[in-house]
Scaffold this motif. Structure first.
Motif, PDB file in Angstrom:
ATOM      1  N   ASN A 215       0.806  -1.290   0.026  1.00  0.00           N
ATOM      2  CA  ASN A 215      -0.120  -0.084  -0.116  1.00  0.00           C
ATOM      3  C   ASN A 215       0.705   1.162   0.001  1.00  0.00           C
ATOM      4  OD1 ASN A 215      -2.739  -1.433   0.314  1.00  0.00           O
ATOM      5  ND2 ASN A 215      -1.383  -2.115   2.118  1.00  0.00           N
ATOM      6  N   LEU A 216       0.556   2.111  -0.987  1.00  0.00           N
ATOM      7  CA  LEU A 216       1.605   3.195  -1.109  1.00  0.00           C
ATOM      8  C   LEU A 216       0.766   4.586  -0.903  1.00  0.00           C
ATOM      9  CD1 LEU A 216       4.419   4.181  -1.883  1.00  0.00           C
ATOM     10  CD2 LEU A 216       3.822   4.358  -4.156  1.00  0.00           C
ATOM     11  N   TRP A 217       1.254   5.286  -0.122  1.00  0.00           N
ATOM     12  CA  TRP A 217       0.636   6.790   0.396  1.00  0.00           C
ATOM     13  C   TRP A 217       1.761   7.775  -0.504  1.00  0.00           C
ATOM     14  CZ3 TRP A 217      -0.331   7.930   6.209  1.00  0.00           C
ATOM     15  CH2 TRP A 217      -1.004   9.390   6.155  1.00  0.00           C
ATOM     16  N   TYR A 218       1.344   8.450  -1.233  1.00  0.00           N
ATOM     17  CA  TYR A 218       2.415   9.203  -2.065  1.00  0.00           C
ATOM     18  C   TYR A 218       1.975  10.685  -1.901  1.00  0.00           C
ATOM     19  CZ  TYR A 218      -1.260   9.522  -5.835  1.00  0.00           C
ATOM     20  OH  TYR A 218      -2.319   9.622  -6.436  1.00  0.00           O
ATOM     21  N   ALA A 219       3.184  11.483  -1.610  1.00  0.00           N
ATOM     22  CA  ALA A 219       3.051  12.764  -1.219  1.00  0.00           C
ATOM     23  C   ALA A 219       3.264  13.393  -2.635  1.00  0.00           C
ATOM     24  CB  ALA A 219       4.163  13.350  -0.310  1.00  0.00           C
ATOM     25  N   LEU A 220       2.196  14.304  -3.111  1.00  0.00           N
ATOM     26  CA  LEU A 220       2.560  15.048  -4.231  1.00  0.00           C
ATOM     27  C   LEU A 220       1.686  16.314  -4.278  1.00  0.00           C
ATOM     28  CD1 LEU A 220       3.534  15.467  -7.212  1.00  0.00           C
ATOM     29  CD2 LEU A 220       1.359  13.963  -8.070  1.00  0.00           C
ATOM     30  N   TRP A 221       1.993  17.377  -3.935  1.00  0.00           N
ATOM     31  CA  TRP A 221       1.088  18.320  -3.429  1.00  0.00           C
ATOM     32  C   TRP A 221       0.578  19.320  -4.656  1.00  0.00           C
ATOM     33  CZ3 TRP A 221       5.961  19.560  -0.079  1.00  0.00           C
ATOM     34  CH2 TRP A 221       5.751  18.550   0.883  1.00  0.00           C
ATOM     35  N   ASP A 222      -0.330  18.887  -5.291  1.00  0.00           N
ATOM     36  CA  ASP A 222      -0.858  19.201  -6.525  1.00  0.00           C
ATOM     37  C   ASP A 222      -2.320  19.846  -6.407  1.00  0.00           C
ATOM     38  OD1 ASP A 222      -2.299  16.707  -6.571  1.00  0.00           O
ATOM     39  OD2 ASP A 222      -1.361  15.935  -8.531  1.00  0.00           O
ATOM     40  N   LYS A 223      -2.963  19.629  -5.087  1.00  0.00           N
ATOM     41  CA  LYS A 223      -4.107  20.013  -4.939  1.00  0.00           C
ATOM     42  C   LYS A 223      -5.234  19.207  -5.602  1.00  0.00           C
ATOM     43  CE  LYS A 223      -2.589  24.721  -3.675  1.00  0.00           C
ATOM     44  NZ  LYS A 223      -2.755  26.141  -3.774  1.00  0.00           N
ATOM     45  N   GLN A 224      -4.740  18.115  -5.861  1.00  0.00           N
ATOM     46  CA  GLN A 224      -5.926  17.208  -6.725  1.00  0.00           C
ATOM     47  C   GLN A 224      -6.347  16.043  -5.866  1.00  0.00           C
ATOM     48  OE1 GLN A 224      -5.256  16.144 -10.989  1.00  0.00           O
ATOM     49  NE2 GLN A 224      -3.514  17.123 -10.917  1.00  0.00           N
ATOM     50  N   ASN A 225      -7.617  16.103  -5.424  1.00  0.00           N
ATOM     51  CA  ASN A 225      -8.070  14.938  -4.785  1.00  0.00           C
ATOM     52  C   ASN A 225      -8.474  13.789  -5.623  1.00  0.00           C
ATOM     53  OD1 ASN A 225      -9.584  13.778  -2.394  1.00  0.00           O
ATOM     54  ND2 ASN A 225     -11.408  14.810  -3.083  1.00  0.00           N
ATOM     55  N   THR A 226      -7.327  12.983  -5.686  1.00  0.00           N
ATOM     56  CA  THR A 226      -7.603  11.805  -6.476  1.00  0.00           C
ATOM     57  C   THR A 226      -6.470  11.105  -6.149  1.00  0.00           C
ATOM     58  OG1 THR A 226      -7.471  11.078  -8.739  1.00  0.00           O
ATOM     59  CG2 THR A 226      -6.317  12.994  -8.381  1.00  0.00           C
ATOM     60  N   THR A 227      -6.555   9.803  -6.242  1.00  0.00           N
ATOM     61  CA  THR A 227      -5.484   8.570  -6.412  1.00  0.00           C
ATOM     62  C   THR A 227      -5.298   7.848  -7.783  1.00  0.00           C
ATOM     63  OG1 THR A 227      -7.165   6.767  -5.629  1.00  0.00           O
ATOM     64  CG2 THR A 227      -6.104   8.015  -4.017  1.00  0.00           C
ATOM     65  N   THR A 228      -5.816   8.457  -8.593  1.00  0.00           N
ATOM     66  CA  THR A 228      -5.949   7.983 -10.200  1.00  0.00           C
ATOM     67  C   THR A 228      -5.403   8.965 -11.158  1.00  0.00           C
ATOM     68  OG1 THR A 228      -8.300   8.288 -10.625  1.00  0.00           O
ATOM     69  CG2 THR A 228      -7.558   6.195  -9.573  1.00  0.00           C
ATOM     70  N   ALA A 229      -5.851  10.360 -11.162  1.00  0.00           N
ATOM     71  CA  ALA A 229      -5.624  11.093 -12.448  1.00  0.00           C
ATOM     72  C   ALA A 229      -4.069  11.493 -12.384  1.00  0.00           C
ATOM     73  CB  ALA A 229      -6.609  12.212 -12.135  1.00  0.00           C
ATOM     74  N   ASP A 230      -3.557  11.669 -11.143  1.00  0.00           N
ATOM     75  CA  ASP A 230      -2.281  12.136 -11.081  1.00  0.00           C
ATOM     76  C   ASP A 230      -1.165  10.981 -10.692  1.00  0.00           C
ATOM     77  OD1 ASP A 230      -2.808  11.810  -8.460  1.00  0.00           O
ATOM     78  OD2 ASP A 230      -2.387  13.898  -7.885  1.00  0.00           O
ATOM     79  N   TRP A 231      -1.832   9.800 -10.641  1.00  0.00           N
ATOM     80  CA  TRP A 231      -0.952   8.320 -10.134  1.00  0.00           C
ATOM     81  C   TRP A 231       0.638   8.636 -10.926  1.00  0.00           C
ATOM     82  CZ3 TRP A 231       0.225   5.427  -6.598  1.00  0.00           C
ATOM     83  CH2 TRP A 231       0.794   4.362  -6.723  1.00  0.00           C
ATOM     84  N   PRO A 232       1.490   8.733 -10.429  1.00  0.00           N
ATOM     85  CA  PRO A 232       2.819   8.843 -11.173  1.00  0.00           C
ATOM     86  C   PRO A 232       3.558   7.504 -11.599  1.00  0.00           C
ATOM     87  CG  PRO A 232       3.192   9.184  -8.790  1.00  0.00           C
ATOM     88  CD  PRO A 232       1.725   9.004  -8.859  1.00  0.00           C
TER      89      PRO A 232
END
Length: 275
Positions: A215-232
């Motif tokens: 399980n991965l909790w990623y810090a990406l401070w892009d203000k997007q409430n998503t776990t898919t659209a910005d998945w890197p």
């Protein structure tokens, strides 16, 4: 997480430098060592969550249970934990769970040997494996004492570091593997908090997935409430309710008369089994 031990400015410098459901079997792609054990069905939550340095009072948690957030991360232990936790007790866990909160256990273990700044506990190449095991034992003891039962996840907080430093990165991954292997031996699920440019990238990009977190909790401070659209990372990685995303930090918010500075998280991953 870094902001709970560093200033906001320091967080950005460091970063630049380097409803609920119960399901079984999600997030097991990297958890082959779990196969021989009969595991409790994991409890997952999908929605907004928050994390803050010190667990808020019971009164504040009741006031904040408005429907906007459904889960809260709590720092269960670790020598690098930044705040004392006067409110975080087994009674508090039981009562906030009864209110309806889902809890995300977070453990601030040893930090990378090449990480800038000082930490009370740091990894070395020689101690990484032993330290990972003893820290996992401590994490399980702390979570269990709070009423977080077997089958719960524990998320290991690894702050930013230079992952191009091979010896440093190898020491971190050795520590993480030992930590996760011991968690699973004690029937706790392995989670991990890290930065998309460094610590999370090291885990997601590792060729050898043995004993890495599921399980991965990623810090990406892009203000997007998503776990898919910005998945890197790879689209097939950490699927099946196995992702958390810290998308906004240092948000000062007031709900029903209680003001708390929090980091916001989009959550679709396991939470603690309580009650």
């Amino acid at each position: 997480m870094a902001g709970h031990r560093q200033s906001k400015k320091r967080r950005y410098i460091t970063w630049a430098a380097a409803g609920a459901a119960v399901v079984a079997g999600a997030g097991l792609a990297a958890q082959s060592s779990m196969a021989a054990t009969t595991w409790p069905a994991q409890k997952t939550y999908t929605g907004r969550a928050f994390d803050t340095c010190a667990a808020p009072s019971l009164a504040a948690m009741k006031a904040w249970h408005t429907g906007f957030y459904g889960a809260a991360a709590v720092y269960v232990g670790g020598k690098n934990r930044g705040c004392s936790q006067p409110n975080l007790t087994a009674s508090w866990v039981k009562q906030v769970s009864a209110v309806g909160w889902k809890l995300i256990p977070l453990y601030v273990g040893a930090q990378p040997p090449c990480q800038s700044g000082s930490s009370p506990e740091k990894i070395t190449a020689g101690t990484a494996a032993a330290l990972g095991k003893t820290d996992a034992d401590d994490a399980v003891a702390k979570a269990s004492a709070l009423g977080m039962k077997a089958g719960s996840p524990i998320y290991l907080d690894m702050e930013s570091y230079d992952i191009t430093n091979t010896s440093c990165n190898n020491a971190v991954l050795t520590y993480v593997r030992a930590f996760d292997k011991e968690l699973r031996a004690k029937v706790y699920r392995a989670g991990y908090y890290g930065f998309t440019s460094s610590s999370a990238k090291a885990v997601a990009g590792a060729t050898d997935k043995t004993d890495l977190p599921g399980n991965l909790w990623y810090a990406l401070w892009d203000k997007q409430n998503t776990t898919t659209a910005d998945w890197p990372f790879g689209s097939t990685q950490f699927t099946g309710h196995s992702r958390g995303h810290q998308y906004l930090v240092n948000s000062k918010e007031t709900r029903n008369g209680y003001t708390i500075t929090v980091d916001r998280d989009a959550w679709d991953a396991p939470v603690a089994i309580t009650g």
